[in-house]
Scaffold this active site. Structure first.
Site, PDB file in Angstrom:
ATOM      1  N   LYS A 190       0.996  -1.036   0.120  1.00 29.05           N
ATOM      2  CA  LYS A 190       0.020   0.015  -0.001  1.00 29.05           C
ATOM      3  C   LYS A 190       0.962   1.252  -0.032  1.00 29.05           C
ATOM      4  CE  LYS A 190      -0.765   1.500   4.572  1.00 29.05           C
ATOM      5  NZ  LYS A 190      -1.629   1.905   5.728  1.00 29.05           N
ATOM      6  N   ASP A 216      -2.036  -6.500   2.384  1.00 32.21           N
ATOM      7  CA  ASP A 216      -2.659  -5.703   3.531  1.00 32.21           C
ATOM      8  C   ASP A 216      -2.094  -6.486   4.744  1.00 32.21           C
ATOM      9  OD1 ASP A 216      -3.912  -4.743   5.462  1.00 32.21           O
ATOM     10  OD2 ASP A 216      -5.502  -4.148   4.174  1.00 32.21           O
ATOM     11  N   HIS A 217      -1.177  -6.392   5.385  1.00 32.21           N
ATOM     12  CA  HIS A 217      -0.744  -6.990   6.499  1.00 32.21           C
ATOM     13  C   HIS A 217      -1.711  -7.256   7.523  1.00 32.21           C
ATOM     14  CE1 HIS A 217       0.246  -3.051   8.309  1.00 32.21           C
ATOM     15  NE2 HIS A 217       0.248  -3.701   9.356  1.00 32.21           N
ATOM     16  N   LYS A 276      -2.564 -11.247   9.823  1.00 29.01           N
ATOM     17  CA  LYS A 276      -2.414 -11.642  11.358  1.00 29.01           C
ATOM     18  C   LYS A 276      -3.367 -12.675  11.703  1.00 29.01           C
ATOM     19  CE  LYS A 276      -2.164  -6.886  12.779  1.00 29.01           C
ATOM     20  NZ  LYS A 276      -0.668  -7.145  13.553  1.00 29.01           N
ATOM     21  N   GLU A 304      -3.880   3.965  17.581  1.00 26.29           N
ATOM     22  CA  GLU A 304      -2.575   3.919  17.749  1.00 26.29           C
ATOM     23  C   GLU A 304      -1.980   4.789  18.741  1.00 26.29           C
ATOM     24  OE1 GLU A 304      -0.184   3.092  13.721  1.00 26.29           O
ATOM     25  OE2 GLU A 304      -2.028   4.066  13.333  1.00 26.29           O
ATOM     26  N   ASP A 362      -5.381   6.419   4.744  1.00 30.19           N
ATOM     27  CA  ASP A 362      -4.349   5.305   5.229  1.00 30.19           C
ATOM     28  C   ASP A 362      -4.810   4.138   5.897  1.00 30.19           C
ATOM     29  OD1 ASP A 362      -1.398   5.160   5.613  1.00 30.19           O
ATOM     30  OD2 ASP A 362      -2.027   5.405   7.708  1.00 30.19           O
ATOM     31  N   HIS A 387      -7.194  -1.220   5.576  1.00 27.15           N
ATOM     32  CA  HIS A 387      -7.183  -2.110   6.708  1.00 27.15           C
ATOM     33  C   HIS A 387      -8.579  -2.263   7.226  1.00 27.15           C
ATOM     34  CE1 HIS A 387      -3.016  -1.873   6.226  1.00 27.15           C
ATOM     35  NE2 HIS A 387      -2.915  -0.598   6.876  1.00 27.15           N
ATOM     36  N   LYS A 392      -4.536   8.500  15.513  1.00 30.80           N
ATOM     37  CA  LYS A 392      -3.078   8.431  16.088  1.00 30.80           C
ATOM     38  C   LYS A 392      -3.163   9.045  17.387  1.00 30.80           C
ATOM     39  CE  LYS A 392      -0.853   7.197  12.093  1.00 30.80           C
ATOM     40  NZ  LYS A 392      -0.310   5.948  12.087  1.00 30.80           N
TER      41      LYS A 392
HETATM   42  P1  NAP Z   1      11.943   3.661   2.074  1.00 30.18           P
HETATM   43  O1  NAP Z   1      12.549   3.383   3.292  1.00 30.18           O
HETATM   44  O2  NAP Z   1      12.016   5.181   1.426  1.00 30.18           O
HETATM   45  O3  NAP Z   1      12.820   2.797   0.988  1.00 30.18           O
HETATM   46  C1  NAP Z   1      12.647   2.913  -0.217  1.00 30.18           C
HETATM   47  C2  NAP Z   1      13.428   2.006  -1.017  1.00 30.18           C
HETATM   48  O4  NAP Z   1      13.266   2.005  -2.629  1.00 30.18           O
HETATM   49  C3  NAP Z   1      14.968   1.934  -0.649  1.00 30.18           C
HETATM   50  O5  NAP Z   1      15.680   0.766  -0.611  1.00 30.18           O
HETATM   51  C4  NAP Z   1      15.558   2.820  -2.021  1.00 30.18           C
HETATM   52  O6  NAP Z   1      16.942   2.167  -2.085  1.00 30.18           O
HETATM   53  C5  NAP Z   1      14.514   2.068  -3.026  1.00 30.18           C
HETATM   54  N1  NAP Z   1      14.520   2.737  -4.165  1.00 30.18           N
HETATM   55  C6  NAP Z   1      14.157   4.391  -4.137  1.00 30.18           C
HETATM   56  N2  NAP Z   1      14.361   4.669  -5.770  1.00 30.18           N
HETATM   57  C7  NAP Z   1      14.734   3.460  -6.424  1.00 30.18           C
HETATM   58  C8  NAP Z   1      15.045   3.609  -7.890  1.00 30.18           C
HETATM   59  N3  NAP Z   1      14.780   4.319  -8.607  1.00 30.18           N
HETATM   60  N4  NAP Z   1      15.464   2.096  -8.173  1.00 30.18           N
HETATM   61  C9  NAP Z   1      15.557   1.042  -7.209  1.00 30.18           C
HETATM   62  N5  NAP Z   1      15.182   1.276  -5.775  1.00 30.18           N
HETATM   63  C10 NAP Z   1      15.036   2.536  -5.472  1.00 30.18           C
HETATM   64  O7  NAP Z   1      10.531   3.100   1.925  1.00 30.18           O
HETATM   65  P2  NAP Z   1       9.607   1.918   2.708  1.00 30.18           P
HETATM   66  O8  NAP Z   1       9.320   2.963   4.211  1.00 30.18           O
HETATM   67  O9  NAP Z   1      10.754   0.846   2.911  1.00 30.18           O
HETATM   68  O10 NAP Z   1       8.628   1.716   1.949  1.00 30.18           O
HETATM   69  C11 NAP Z   1       8.731   0.769   0.588  1.00 30.18           C
HETATM   70  C12 NAP Z   1       7.255   0.915   0.138  1.00 30.18           C
HETATM   71  O11 NAP Z   1       6.442  -0.005   1.425  1.00 30.18           O
HETATM   72  C13 NAP Z   1       6.380   2.057  -0.087  1.00 30.18           C
HETATM   73  O12 NAP Z   1       5.535   2.060  -1.194  1.00 30.18           O
HETATM   74  C14 NAP Z   1       5.588   2.207   1.285  1.00 30.18           C
HETATM   75  O13 NAP Z   1       4.411   2.939   1.029  1.00 30.18           O
HETATM   76  C15 NAP Z   1       5.267   0.802   1.698  1.00 30.18           C
HETATM   77  N6  NAP Z   1       4.959   0.766   3.110  1.00 30.18           N
HETATM   78  C16 NAP Z   1       5.957   0.675   4.078  1.00 30.18           C
HETATM   79  C17 NAP Z   1       5.659   0.424   5.203  1.00 30.18           C
HETATM   80  C18 NAP Z   1       6.659   0.905   6.175  1.00 30.18           C
HETATM   81  O14 NAP Z   1       6.401   0.575   7.506  1.00 30.18           O
HETATM   82  N7  NAP Z   1       7.789   1.337   5.869  1.00 30.18           N
HETATM   83  C19 NAP Z   1       4.402   0.188   5.776  1.00 30.18           C
HETATM   84  C20 NAP Z   1       3.273  -0.151   4.694  1.00 30.18           C
HETATM   85  C21 NAP Z   1       3.815   0.240   3.373  1.00 30.18           C
HETATM   86  P3  NAP Z   1      18.220   3.220  -2.758  1.00 30.18           P
HETATM   87  O15 NAP Z   1      17.950   4.551  -2.302  1.00 30.18           O
HETATM   88  O16 NAP Z   1      19.246   2.617  -2.567  1.00 30.18           O
HETATM   89  O17 NAP Z   1      17.898   3.017  -4.195  1.00 30.18           O
END
Ligand code: NAP
Length: 484
Positions: free
Chosen positions: A148, A177-178, A182, A216, A235, A240, A331
């Protein structure tokens, strides 16, 4: 009770965005736990991919650090960790450029399950899907996993679905959708469709109302820019809470099969009535001593985005006609707590001299912090004091009832990733479900935007704005207490 861990087929799993937050916090620790439990066969490989300049050893160091940060020491025995890291490699690539794709092709085997986890922002999904096919990396049965947000509204969700569909068939697209991973959420289906006891009562005739809460205690700091564009409705509710609502309200599917289950969920979304303006309460948390306000957290002093929302919904079908479903999420609330509560009606006639409300059974299904269910039943108070009735909980906290096995149960991400390898889409959202949920959500948002409604302030650590309580008081009901 011996745990039954069935190994999955050999696989290559590519994690795009392997250096990011989600990969480090959830995906990699989850895979390691499955590895420790013997669920990953010897031929399974994990390939991290991102733009960061790393070699395989550099990435292994990142994985090691992520596991150290996100798993307690007893959960990462050194020998297992070394063996796990042998399965891990890295490919430096850019989703938007030509760099790295040839190398990735060289790392992927054709005779194993291929899965590609898009743990990157949605703006890169199209590039990744296209290049995987263009470079002939993804075979005909390859799966992609997407995170998402699945769009910002119906139009963008449709565009996203169309982009993915241009390269992958729906049966190979896994929208995570985690919440659906659960244990308790799956138990809700077991409870409803694996027992005789509840389903005959699971309807408007016997259920007074349903409450779904995802509260939360933390604020939005750290993801403020994204959150301020989304708000609680986009969100949390659109995905969810909507999924929890569907599993609670759906008709029994004819079998436990991905499309049979998802067809029934889709029917629930399509049967949702539009929400009247008076049935929506939006809130935004204020600041307090040492606690920044929502506006400070997102760095937008004018923000009118909601960090809290409560809704009263009705489902127009035979089963639920006239039964309200109350949803709330927010939140910086008093506690971190997620639960579904089925409030049954009182017996039609009381032969005891009992106060109002007694005998109205209540089934609560807790998702967090401690997963479990309890059912409030009315019994006679023990002792010689005559026929006095009391309410007692029939508690089924999994960790207590099932012992260590439940406490060690895989977390939602681990379970869902293994489902991807198995090719089981039951707990993943189908494209039409996502679009139907947006088709319902969009007019609700458009309504408050057109009216210029502003969110009501609420104190951090509270239960949200007072109007959320009034939403239920109006119907002579009240929310369950928010407690961890
Ligand atoms: P993040 O910390 O910003 O990580 C993004 C990743 O994408 C990094 O590994 C970055 O690595 C890579 N990246 C960015 N541009 C790129 C490109 N052009 N080519 C290849 N790799 C690229 O984001 P995140 O929090 O892990 O979230 C990832 C996804 O999961 C998003 O869609 C977010 O909405 C979703 N999500 C996250 C969470 C959470 O808890 N974090 C929860 C639900 C959903 P480099 O900079 O090394 O390329």
């Amino acid at each position: 009770m011996a745990s039954r861990v069935i190994p999955v087929a050999p696989f290559d799993l590519v994690i795009f965005g392997a250096t990011g937050d989600l990969a480090r916090r959830k995906i990699l620790p989850g895979l390691f736990r499955r590895f420790c439990d013997g669920q990953m066969p010897g031929e399974a490989r994990i390939i991290g991919a991102a733009r960061s300049e790393l070699d395989a050893d550099g990435f292994r160091a990142l994985v090691r650090a992520a596991l150290r940060e996100h798993l307690p020491a007893p959960r990462r025995p050194a020998r297992k960790l070394a063996a796990f890291l042998e399965r891990v490699s890295y490919c430096q690539l850019d989703a938007r450029g030509a760099k790295g794709w040839k190398a990735l092709k060289g790392l992927i085997r054709e005779d194993v399950v291929q899965a590609f986890y898009f743990s990157v922002g949605p703006s890169l999904f199209g590039d990744l899907a296209r290049r995987l096919k263009q470079h002939d990396i993804a075979g005909p049965e390859a799966r992609i996993v997407v995170e998402k947000p699945f769009g910002h509204d119906l139009e963008s969700a449709r565009a996203l679905n169309a982009t993915l569909a241009a390269h992958f068939e729906e049966r190979f697209i896994y929208r995570i959708d985690h919440y659906l991973g659960k244990e308790t959420v799956q138990n809700l289906m077991a409870l409803r469709f694996g027992n005789m006891l509840f389903e005959p009562l699971w309807n408007a005739q016997y259920v007074d109302h349903v409450q779904i809460t995802v509260a939360e205690s933390v604020g939005v700091a750290g993801r403020g820019a994204y959150y301020d564009r989304a708000g609680a409705m986009r969100d949390m509710v659109q995905n969810h809470l909507m999924q929890l609502l569907c599993l609670t309200a759906m008709e029994p599917p004819s079998k436990f099969d991905p499309d049979a289950v998802r067809d029934e969920k889709l029917k629930v979304i399509r049967a949702l009535d539009p929400v009247a303006p008076g049935d929506i309460v939006r809130g935004q948390y204020e600041g307090a001593e040492g606690v920044p306000s929502y506006r400070e957290d997102v760095g937008n002093p004018e923000s009118t985005t909601e960090s809290f929302i409560a809704l009263r919904l009705e489902i127009s079908n035979w089963r639920w006609n006239g039964t309200p479903f109350y949803l709330r999420t927010g939140k910086r609330l008093r506690a971190r707590m997620s639960e579904i509560v089925i409030q049954f009606k009182e017996p039609p006639h009381s032969i005891f001299d009992s106060p109002p409300g007694q005998g109205a059974n209540e089934l609560s299904i807790r998702l967090q912090p401690d997963e479990g269910m309890d059912l409030k039943v009315t019994i006679k108070e023990p002792g010689p004091g005559g026929m006095r009735l009391i309410d007692v909980p029939l508690d089924m906290t999994f960790a207590e009832a099932l012992g260590a096995e439940a406490a060690e149960a895989p977390d939602a991400y681990e379970r869902l990733i293994m489902d991807v390898i198995r090719g089981d889409q039951t707990l993943f959202m189908r494209g039409d479900e996502v679009e139907a949920a947006w088709a319902w959500t969009d007019p609700v948002i458009a309504g408050w935007e057109a009216r210029g409604d502003r969110p009501l302030p609420y104190e951090p650590g509270s239960t949200g704005p007072e109007d959320a309580a009034i939403l239920l008081h109006r119907d002579a009901r009240r929310w369950r207490e928010l407690k961890a």
